[in-house]
Design a protein around this motif. Structure first.
Motif: not given
Length: 217
Positions: A5-28
């Motif tokens: 994930i490449i995004d200079d908005n730290r809050l949005l980036r962290r939010g996306m990391v958290k969302v994808l962490a809840s999806q078993p098929e993805y690994r950030v």
């Protein structure tokens, strides 16, 4: 499935990391604020998907997309946050993007886009149909072949710089590679644009890659 994930908005980036962490098929495997930061690790361990924000403050998003697809060609780039006319989307397509997430996309739409792109499909917003995608690529190929006829007008140094732009190097990196000043590189880039009637560094890179493919054939 590995994702960067490449995004200079730290809050949005962290939010996306958290969302994808809840999806078993993805690994950030990487989250970064810019392409330079991301490429430090990605060149050695390329992810299947790269989610690239178009609003990076200090970077040209189209050029950033081209750098990613050139440096880590095995990764598939999805451009995020885009709400633009077809001609702007076309620039990203020429830069190698194969998926787009509009600003109004839902979580389900994001995950579906990621699945499709990871599976080898093109995931475009309704503004661009698959037939238009194909047409854009074909037109770009024809333009590159036509422009090759003008290649004899370039000096040896200009051809060197064009080739280095084709692999995604910045002006500073080209200057270091050729042992010349950065302002000299800028001058050569300007001359290349003028001689080949191109409009951007991205078009020079696309022209260079198109020429290399033609010579290979």
């Amino acid at each position: 499935m590995s994702v960067a994930i490449i995004d200079d908005n730290r809050l949005l980036r962290r939010g996306m990391v958290k969302v994808l962490a809840s999806q078993p098929e993805y690994r950030v495997t990487c989250d970064a604020s810019g392409v330079d930061e991301a490429l430090i690790g990605l060149a050695r361990n390329a992810p299947r998907l790269v989610l690239l924000d178009v609003g990076l403050a200090d970077e040209d998003s189209v050029e950033s997309c081209a750098r990613l697809t050139t440096t880590i060609p095995s990764s598939r780039v999805i451009v995020m946050g885009i709400d633009a006319p077809p001609e702007d989307l076309a620039a990203f397509i020429r830069a190698g993007a194969v998926g787009f997430l509009m600003k109004a996309a839902t979580l389900d739409e994001m995950l579906e886009t990621m699945r499709r792109v990871a599976g080898g499909q093109d995931a475009l917003p309704s503004a661009l149909t698959h037939s238009l995608f194909t047409q854009i690529i074909q037109d770009a190929g024809r333009e590159n072949r036509a422009m090759m006829e003008d290649d004899v007008r370039l000096t040896v140094r200009e051809r060197e710089i064009m080739s280095l732009l084709g692999i995604g190097l910045s002006n500073k990196e080209i200057a270091a590679r050729l042992y010349i000043a950065v302002h000299t590189v800028k001058s050569h880039v300007h001359n290349i644009l003028e001689k080949l009637s191109l409009r951007s560094r991205l078009e020079i890179a696309a022209y260079s890659r198109g020429g290399e493919r033609q010579h290979e054939r």
